[in-house]
Design an enzyme around this catalytic site. Structure first.
Site, mmCIF file in Angstrom:
data_model
loop_
_atom_site.group_PDB
_atom_site.id
_atom_site.type_symbol
_atom_site.label_atom_id
_atom_site.label_comp_id
_atom_site.label_asym_id
_atom_site.label_seq_id
_atom_site.Cartn_x
_atom_site.Cartn_y
_atom_site.Cartn_z
ATOM 1 N N GLU A 233 2.356 -58.788 -73.322
ATOM 2 C CA GLU A 233 2.853 -57.586 -73.980
ATOM 3 C C GLU A 233 4.149 -57.230 -73.288
ATOM 4 O O GLU A 233 4.138 -56.665 -72.191
ATOM 5 C CB GLU A 233 1.842 -56.465 -73.716
ATOM 6 C CG GLU A 233 1.231 -55.879 -74.952
ATOM 7 C CD GLU A 233 0.400 -54.674 -74.589
ATOM 8 O OE1 GLU A 233 -0.729 -54.857 -74.120
ATOM 9 O OE2 GLU A 233 0.912 -53.549 -74.749
ATOM 10 N N CYS A 267 7.589 -49.538 -73.608
ATOM 11 C CA CYS A 267 7.945 -50.780 -74.296
ATOM 12 C C CYS A 267 8.426 -50.467 -75.709
ATOM 13 O O CYS A 267 9.253 -51.181 -76.255
ATOM 14 C CB CYS A 267 6.781 -51.754 -74.298
ATOM 15 S SG CYS A 267 5.251 -51.019 -74.836
#
Ligand code: NDP
Length: 462
Positions: A233, A267
């Site tokens: 991720e 993110c």
């Protein structure tokens, strides 16, 4: 020893003994020995145990928020928000794991009333011992996306918190153990990237990593010969496009929050904004007003919106991006430099007259800085939005669903947002494309990430 520093005032919070290659190997051996018994325990028991962990998070929210704030600089209210949203994520896994693991009979039947010639079944088995190498920016979210479904599905977890949030990692372990997860089934590995590298050198059965593209590549190369499950991720350079039919003040408020929440250290932070030329001036004016209203300061104080960065090194990255942009013709409308004095503070920064020759529109900033670019129409916006090596999220702001949906369909990103941004749902897969990663957490897909299927071909003797 690992020094844990408060990024707001640069004082030492704690010194922690670190794991060595020997202790990490010993943790692994114990986890491997303990995992089959954990896997064999009924799912209902595991659900009860993880349910107690969930309740402990609710009980201790304030104390945990204080620790998180001190350790990584997240403003107190934003730390509370992370912890308060966590039970909903855990509940998703508590309520959906049973259905996800249910054995499936997929036999071909000529007649529903007679048994098939060969019974065909799918069952799901845990991977075994997995490494969960986690990040500091949302340690409760990114950690629990992995360890909660991993534990529920019968895996043992070697959990490596980031060196910037080891105290949070130790709190997670304490609460899991108090809830009833055996100590050898969830083990915290304390150390720097080297400890992470040792972990990936062991005969683990899967690695689940959250962090940068560069480290993601290193990890995937390190484990490649093992041919194990790898999920990465990674970061993003997430774009948003503002069409001319929206209220500029409403879009600016939403996008400023999406870009600057957690000091831009998400993110899925908005990292690039494209604005239709017909609304550009009004949008920029409203956006600047929003950013100028952000309260910067000590994250331990109530009402602070922007705290320090978690990592001192990132100040140099932001400085370099601003200098590169300005040298190529960008204009700084707000901020543009670090805040002198104690703590890793950077002024919230708005750049205009940017283009894709500039690092700030190409490389992940992971800080309180944004470029806003004017575009002439939808086609130009899509072209710019897709001009990236990342592919995590992308958003379109417009009143018109019929316009938004085909545009979102053309974007090469794992998540598509219409009139929203910087949003994660436990019911939807969290998944990146290109340099934003591989695999998915959350949703039913994020439960299956922690199991391997077994195909049963069962033929009763004639
Ligand atoms: P890294 O990718 O370097 O680190 C993430 C995790 O991996 C940490 O737990 C780290 O340990 C560990 N690690 C580092 N090197 C190795 C290795 N060789 N093998 C195994 N594990 C390793 O990120 P940083 O925290 O240093 O942040 C740098 C940049 O990464 C940020 O500026 C941002 O761009 C991006 N990032 C993206 C995140 C996201 O949400 N996708 C989250 C965090 C960062 P340790 O911290 O102890 O070194």
């Amino acid at each position: 020893m690992l020094k844990v520093i408060n990024p707001a005032n640069e004082t030492l919070l704690r010194e922690l003994p670190t794991d060595t290659p020997e202790t990490i190997r010993a943790h692994f051996a114990r986890a491997k020995a303990a995992q089959p018994a954990w896997a064999a325990r009924p799912l209902a028991e595991k659900i009860e145990i993880l349910g107690r962990f969930r309740d402990a998070i609710v009980r201790d929210t304030e104390e945990l928020a204080q620790q998180l704030s001190a350790e990584m600089g997240k403003p107190r209210q934003q730390a509370r928000n992370e912890l308060r949203a966590l039970p909903e994520r855990i509940d998703f896994f508590l309520h959906h794991t049973e259905a996800a693991l249910h054995p499936q009979d997929v036999s071909l039947r000529q007649d529903p009333n007679t048994p098939p010639a060969t019974q065909e079944m799918i069952t799901y088995e845990p991977l075994g011992v997995i490494a969960n190498i986690s990040a500091w920016n949302y340690p409760y979210f990114v950690g629990s996306n992995v360890f909660v479904p991993a534990l529920l599905t019968g895996n043992a977890v070697l959990y490596k918190p980031s060196e910037y949030t080891p105290l949070t990692g130790l709190s997670i372990a304490k609460l899991l153990h108090e809830a009833g997860v055996p100590e050898d089934i969830f083990v915290t590995i304390i150390g720097t990237g080297e400890a992470g590298a040792t972990l990936t050198s062991l005969p683990i059965n899967g690695v689940f990593f959250t962090g940068s593209y560069a480290t993601g590549v290193k990890i995937s190369q390190a484990v490649a010969p093992k041919l194990i499950r790898v999920q990465l991720e990674l970061g993003g350079k997430d774009p948003a496009y503002v069409c001319e039919d929206v209220d500029p003040a409403v879009a600016a408020a939403g996008l400023a929050d999406g870009a600057f929440y957690n000091a831009g250290q998400s993110c899925c932070s908005v990292e690039r904004i494209y604005v239709n030329e017909k609304i550009y001036d009004a949008f920029v004016e409203a956006f600047v007003k929003e950013v100028q209203g952000f309260k910067i300061g000590n994250p331990a104080e109530e009402g602070i919106y922007i705290g320090p960065l978690a990592r001192k090194e990132q100040l140099d990255v932001l400085d370099a991006q601003v200098q590169d942009a300005v040298s190529k013709g960008a204009k700084v409308l707000v901020g543009g430099k670090r805040i002198e004095g104690t703590g890793y503070y950077y002024e919230p920064t708005v750049l205009v007259d940017v283009d894709h020759s500039m690092e700030v529109m190409q490389d992940e900033s992971f800080g309180p800085i944004i470029g806003i670019q004017k575009v002439k129409d939808d086609a130009a916006a899509i072209e710019q939005m897709n001009d990236t090596t990342f592919g995590l999220t992308a958003g379109i702001y417009t009143q018109d669903a019929e316009r938004a949906k085909p545009l979102l369909a053309q974007l090469n990103a794992g998540s598509a947002y219409w009139n929203c941004c910087d949003r994660v749902s436990p019911r939807l897969p969290w998944t990146g494309r290109q340099h934003s990663g591989i695999g998915s957490t959350l949703s039913q897909i994020g439960i299956h990430a922690f199991v391997q299927p077994k195909a049963w071909h069962l033929r009763t003797p004639a």
